[in-house]
Design an enzyme around this catalytic site. Structure first.
Site, PDB file in Angstrom:
ATOM      1  N   ASP A 162      31.516   4.730 -58.177  1.00 52.80           N
ATOM      2  CA  ASP A 162      30.105   4.404 -57.925  1.00 52.80           C
ATOM      3  C   ASP A 162      29.230   5.655 -58.041  1.00 52.80           C
ATOM      4  O   ASP A 162      28.376   5.926 -57.194  1.00 52.80           O
ATOM      5  CB  ASP A 162      29.945   3.759 -56.547  1.00 52.80           C
ATOM      6  CG  ASP A 162      28.642   2.949 -56.425  1.00 52.80           C
ATOM      7  OD1 ASP A 162      28.054   2.629 -57.471  1.00 52.80           O
ATOM      8  OD2 ASP A 162      28.235   2.639 -55.300  1.00 52.80           O
ATOM      9  N   LEU A 175      16.255   6.783 -43.073  1.00 55.82           N
ATOM     10  CA  LEU A 175      16.120   7.529 -44.324  1.00 55.82           C
ATOM     11  C   LEU A 175      16.178   6.622 -45.544  1.00 55.82           C
ATOM     12  O   LEU A 175      15.623   6.943 -46.595  1.00 55.82           O
ATOM     13  CB  LEU A 175      17.239   8.585 -44.430  1.00 55.82           C
ATOM     14  CG  LEU A 175      17.256   9.674 -43.376  1.00 55.82           C
ATOM     15  CD1 LEU A 175      18.508  10.525 -43.515  1.00 55.82           C
ATOM     16  CD2 LEU A 175      16.015  10.552 -43.505  1.00 55.82           C
ATOM     17  N   GLY A 176      16.899   5.520 -45.436  1.00 61.75           N
ATOM     18  CA  GLY A 176      17.057   4.636 -46.576  1.00 61.75           C
ATOM     19  C   GLY A 176      17.789   3.380 -46.188  1.00 61.75           C
ATOM     20  O   GLY A 176      18.302   3.236 -45.068  1.00 61.75           O
ATOM     21  N   LYS A 204      25.320   6.695 -41.462  1.00 60.82           N
ATOM     22  CA  LYS A 204      25.391   5.493 -42.296  1.00 60.82           C
ATOM     23  C   LYS A 204      25.880   4.345 -41.411  1.00 60.82           C
ATOM     24  O   LYS A 204      27.006   4.347 -40.940  1.00 60.82           O
ATOM     25  CB  LYS A 204      26.354   5.741 -43.459  1.00 60.82           C
ATOM     26  CG  LYS A 204      26.530   4.581 -44.405  1.00 60.82           C
ATOM     27  CD  LYS A 204      27.465   4.988 -45.546  1.00 60.82           C
ATOM     28  CE  LYS A 204      27.752   3.849 -46.486  1.00 60.82           C
ATOM     29  NZ  LYS A 204      28.691   4.246 -47.565  1.00 60.82           N
ATOM     30  N   VAL A 263      20.641   4.030 -43.475  1.00 64.66           N
ATOM     31  CA  VAL A 263      20.967   5.430 -43.217  1.00 64.66           C
ATOM     32  C   VAL A 263      19.872   6.005 -42.332  1.00 64.66           C
ATOM     33  O   VAL A 263      18.676   5.857 -42.637  1.00 64.66           O
ATOM     34  CB  VAL A 263      21.084   6.249 -44.515  1.00 64.66           C
ATOM     35  CG1 VAL A 263      21.342   7.712 -44.194  1.00 64.66           C
ATOM     36  CG2 VAL A 263      22.195   5.706 -45.391  1.00 64.66           C
ATOM     37  N   GLY A 323      20.228  -0.026 -48.071  1.00 71.02           N
ATOM     38  CA  GLY A 323      20.864  -0.620 -49.232  1.00 71.02           C
ATOM     39  C   GLY A 323      21.682  -1.815 -48.832  1.00 71.02           C
ATOM     40  O   GLY A 323      21.602  -2.309 -47.698  1.00 71.02           O
ATOM     41  N   GLY A 324      22.503  -2.298 -49.791  1.00 74.65           N
ATOM     42  CA  GLY A 324      23.317  -3.465 -49.507  1.00 74.65           C
ATOM     43  C   GLY A 324      24.344  -3.220 -48.427  1.00 74.65           C
ATOM     44  O   GLY A 324      24.779  -4.152 -47.742  1.00 74.65           O
ATOM     45  N   PHE A 325      24.720  -1.958 -48.215  1.00 75.33           N
ATOM     46  CA  PHE A 325      25.722  -1.613 -47.209  1.00 75.33           C
ATOM     47  C   PHE A 325      25.155  -1.604 -45.805  1.00 75.33           C
ATOM     48  O   PHE A 325      25.868  -1.739 -44.824  1.00 75.33           O
ATOM     49  CB  PHE A 325      26.300  -0.221 -47.510  1.00 75.33           C
ATOM     50  CG  PHE A 325      25.254   0.850 -47.531  1.00 75.33           C
ATOM     51  CD1 PHE A 325      24.845   1.469 -46.362  1.00 75.33           C
ATOM     52  CD2 PHE A 325      24.667   1.237 -48.722  1.00 75.33           C
ATOM     53  CE1 PHE A 325      23.875   2.446 -46.376  1.00 75.33           C
ATOM     54  CE2 PHE A 325      23.688   2.221 -48.747  1.00 75.33           C
ATOM     55  CZ  PHE A 325      23.290   2.818 -47.573  1.00 75.33           C
ATOM     56  N   GLY A 326      23.825  -1.369 -45.682  1.00 80.74           N
ATOM     57  CA  GLY A 326      23.214  -1.209 -44.370  1.00 80.74           C
ATOM     58  C   GLY A 326      22.106  -0.179 -44.443  1.00 80.74           C
ATOM     59  O   GLY A 326      21.369  -0.103 -45.428  1.00 80.74           O
TER      60      GLY A 326
END
Length: 822
Positions: A628, A509-510, A531, A517, A512-515
């Site tokens: 955030d 789905l997406g 996530k 989804v 980012g810097g975290f990993g």
């Protein structure tokens, strides 16, 4: 001459009693002054009335044959028609409107449903309804959905968690002014449903939580003789109402919230031709909310009426002795949390307030006790339903508030106490030498046996291959491990791996810097969002634990729900409910998808985010700073209800803690306030700033990051909005997709004003979230805003706290982590 007078009197009486009445109205007819609607059985009548001034007309409903006239509902309560020629009209679309003598619209039902053959009818319940056709039961609009100060049988006070709104009674301003007063009678649904009466935003008194029959503080003996109460609640909403046990005129009853805030239950007496007051709240000093402070009991039959619970002592003894109980009581001895805590049973109680409670209607009382003991913050438990011997589990956390001895028939509650508060006779039994010797011998035997078993097992496994990695348990002290849906559970990694098709790109789905989804589907068909933290993620183990721990304790319609988590070696997964409409930024920054969000939807999204943040800051059991808040962390469900997500950076604040500082600044550029980006200082006002940025972005359809004012290139989106505001051209900020005409522009202008108040440079000038919710939903004048954070205009260069070298803080939306140099 005398015969002429008698003739005139007969004519007058004939005309008076033949005033036009009807049971229905269609679009071809209207209702004027001196004309009325009458329900089929003649119980209720509707029409125009005044309070002695015929130039201030109201349209209302009253009992037809009861004198003096009792008004039970007023349509235009806040805006009377300013002449004596007002009329009520039903439009061909099914809308009710009140027009004054000049044809100006005074009031409208604003029904969103379109009728084919609309008919207005007054029912024998006192409900004024618009139906589609004479015989239809399909109500397009009904007065029961818009309560005034009176609660009638058959009416429902509803709280719809999905679409809103929340329905409640509101007092009149005074006996001759039906405009909305200060007091509200409502069902509080923040925790387990309870009835509260508020003065503004402050609880005035409460009749307690629902117990299966009625609210626990209500009089059982009086109410159940002639009324049957009901409360239905699901994860989608709550509905509360009552019916009379006898449908005849012997049971004409109403509950009215008077201008003083008293909730009075009236019953009509045919014999005396008058109203009897059956019950009134508050009836004594113990009914006022938290009269005795926290961790105390109120009993009007004793003097003094306030007493600390067992195991507690007055927080301020001198004030307590002088009958100032507001400070409440504190524990004599802290709970051990590990061993020895027990529960004292109190009987015949009106249960404490439940806005911060937790409940599960499927558990037994024994299971409830076990759950409470496993959570260090849990301080009391009780059955949530007293029917059929009791069922369900209701837990309280931290302080116990607003508990009293019931006036006739109360409930049982179990208060948690440390081992030291046990009855001395029971304590001696535990210290009996024979019992103690037996425990010691048993313990020694167990240790010896365990040692032998460990040695034997270790020899057996020495030459064996290393076993495959297994799921690790999370030994966090404050997490309750449950098997129901209200708290997260541990998922096996293989289950999630299969659900996401092995984390394939098609399920992504997406990123980012975290990993990443991923969307997944469990075996039972439930859709989930997973996530998956990357091995190099900035969200390390501490942030991961923080997010799980926080989400385990938070429940609100505007927060995303954490279903569970999974840990296997270096794999860390968070499993959330799936949001089919992705995130807010997916819509508002896209010219095509943005058209799906009209102003009404955008306003509801703004309000939903505000309510979610208000819950985090002040209404949850923990005081939480998100740190955030941004459009990509606002998820949208299938009804476009906003859900705040991603609590990896959130911090828990103490009750009296105002702010905190950190050398590790983590967040997203463009949403961080200057005091946090520059100095590492954060507070609730940090989230307020981020919320203000989102408000401006929602209204403008533009991102704060990367935006440049066309005339002043140093100005970002906030500076652009501030410039337009000062030049009295704020409506130029509005997204071209939105219709900015008419009354709509006033709503948008108010939201721009609120957004600018939120992003002010000085955090002390920013309003808190509870004030913001009131601002968004009120009409009072708002304070004048000052320049926003990072404003690079000529009049504020010295105050920004942000030099040109720090200009990046307002234009780059990459989440950042900056560390103090070694």
């Amino acid at each position: 001459m005398e015969s002429l007078r008698i003739l005139m009197l007969i004519i007058y009486i004939t005309l008076f009693f033949s005033l036009p009445t009807s049971s229905t109205i269609t679009p071809n007819h209207s209702l004027q002054y001196h004309e009325t609607l009458v329900s089929s059985a003649g119980t209720f009548e509707a029409g125009f009335f005044d309070f002695g001034n015929s130039r201030r007309q109201y349209f209302g409903i009253w009992y037809k044959d009861i004198s003096p006239r009792i008004i039970v509902w007023v349509a235009n309560r806040n805006v009377p028609a300013q002449n004596s020629t007002a009329l009520l009209k039903l439009t061909h679309q099914g809308n009710l409107v009140i027009l004054d003598g000049s044809g100006g619209r005074v009031w409208s039902s604003n029904s969103s449903k379109i009728a084919v053959k609309p008919v207005l009818q007054l029912l024998d319940s006192g409900n004024l309804v618009v139906k589609d056709g004479e015989s239809s039961e399909n109500f397009l609009w009904e007065s029961f959905d818009y309560p005034g100060d009176t609660f009638l049988a058959g009416m429902k006070l509803k709280s719809d968690f999905v679409t809103g709104p929340y329905q409640y009674l509101t007092s009149w301003r005074d006996k001759d002014d039906p405009a909305e007063g200060d007091f509200s009678y409502k069902i509080d649904t923040k925790g387990f449903p309870q009835q509260v009466t508020t003065n503004g935003t402050t609880i005035f008194y409460s009749t307690g939580p629902w117990n299966g029959y009625l609210f626990s503080g209500a009089s059982w003996e009086r109410m159940h003789r002639f009324l049957n109460f009901s409360l239905e609640f699901t994860d989608k909403g709550v509905s509360y109402g009552y019916e009379t046990l006898n449908g005849s005129k012997l049971s004409i009853t109403r509950l009215m919230l008077n201008p003083r805030g008293d909730a009075e239950r009236f019953l009509w007496s045919n014999q005396r031709q008058s109203w009897d007051i059956v019950k009134s709240h508050p009836i004594d000093q113990c009914e006022y909310f938290a009269t005795c402070g926290v961790n105390s009991m109120c009993n009007v039959n004793y003097l003094p009426i306030c007493e600390c619970l067992q195991g507690f002592t007055p927080k301020f003894q001198a004030k307590w002795d002088s009958h100032d109980w507001s400070g409440g009581c504190v524990r004599k001895t802290k709970l051990s949390c590990d061993y020895g805590d027990w529960f004292k049973e109190y009987t015949g109680i009106k249960l404490p307030e439940t806005s911060s409670s937790w409940f599960d209607r499927s558990l037994s009382l024994k299971e409830c006790e076990t759950l409470c003991l496993r959570n260090c913050s849990c301080t009391a438990y009780a059955n949530s339903d007293i029917r059929d011997g009791g069922s369900g589990c209701l837990l309280w956390f931290h302080d116990i508030v607003d508990m009293r001895i019931h006036t006739d028939r109360g409930q049982d509650i179990h208060i948690r106490l440390p081992f030291s508060e046990r009855d001395p006779r029971r304590s001696k039994r535990y210290l009996n030498p024979k019992r103690l010797a037996g425990i010691v011998v048993g313990l020694v035997t167990f240790i010896v046996g365990l040692t032998i078993l460990v040695r034997a097992t270790s020899k057996r496994i020495k030459g064996m291959t290393q076993p495959k990695p297994v799921k690790k348990a999370i030994p966090w002290k404050h997490m309750m491990e449950k098997e129901n849906n209200s708290l997260p559970i541990m998922f096996d990694f293989s289950t999630i791996d299969i659900a996401t098709n092995h984390f394939s790109n098609t399920s992504k789905l997406g990123e980012g810097g975290f990993g990443t989804v991923h969307k997944g589907t469990l075996i039972d068909g439930q859709e989930i969002a997973v996530k998956r933290l990357s091995k190099t993620s900035r969200q390390g183990t501490d942030e991961f634990k923080n997010e799980v721990k926080l989400m385990a304790t938070l429940q609100h319609r505007n927060l995303v729900k954490l279903l569970g988590c999974s840990i296997q070696q270096d794999e860390k997964l968070l499993i959330y409910e799936f949001m089919p409409n992705r995130s807010l930024d997916y819509f508002i920054f896209d010219t095509i998808r943005g058209k799906l969000l009209d102003w009404d939807k955008r306003l509801k999204i703004i309000d939903g985010i505000a309510r979610g943040l208000m819950y985090l800051h002040q209404d949850s059991r923990l005081r939480i700073i998100h740190r955030d808040i941004k459009t990509s962390n606002i998820l949208l469900d299938d009804n476009m209800i906003p859900k705040i997500s991603d609590f990896g950076l959130a911090r828990i604040f103490g009750v009296d803690q105002a702010e905190e500082n950190t050398n590790r600044v983590m967040g997203t550029h463009g949403y961080m306030p200057p005091e946090y980006a520059v100095h590492g200082s954060f507070s609730t006002k940090s989230d307020v700033f981020s919320f203000g940025v989102i408000v401006i972005e929602i209204i403008s359809g533009r991102k704060n990051r990367g935006f440049r004012d066309p005339h002043h290139h140093l100005l970002n989106l906030l500076g652009h909005a501030w410039r337009l505001w000062n030049e009295e051209r704020p409506l130029e900020l509005i997204d071209d997709i939105l219709d900015d005409g008419g009354d709509l522009s006033l709503e948008i202008l108010r939201c721009i004003h609120v957004g600018l108040l939120c992003v002010q440079q000085n955090p002390e000038n920013r309003p808190n979230m509870s004030s913001i919710v009131l601002m968004l939903n009120g009409e009072k004048l708002l304070p004048k805003p000052s320049p926003p954070g990072f404003y690079m205009g000529k009049d504020n260069m010295a105050d920004t706290g942000c030099s040109k070298q720090y200009e990046m803080c307002s234009v780059n939306e990459v989440s950042m982590s900056s560390f103090e140099s070694r």
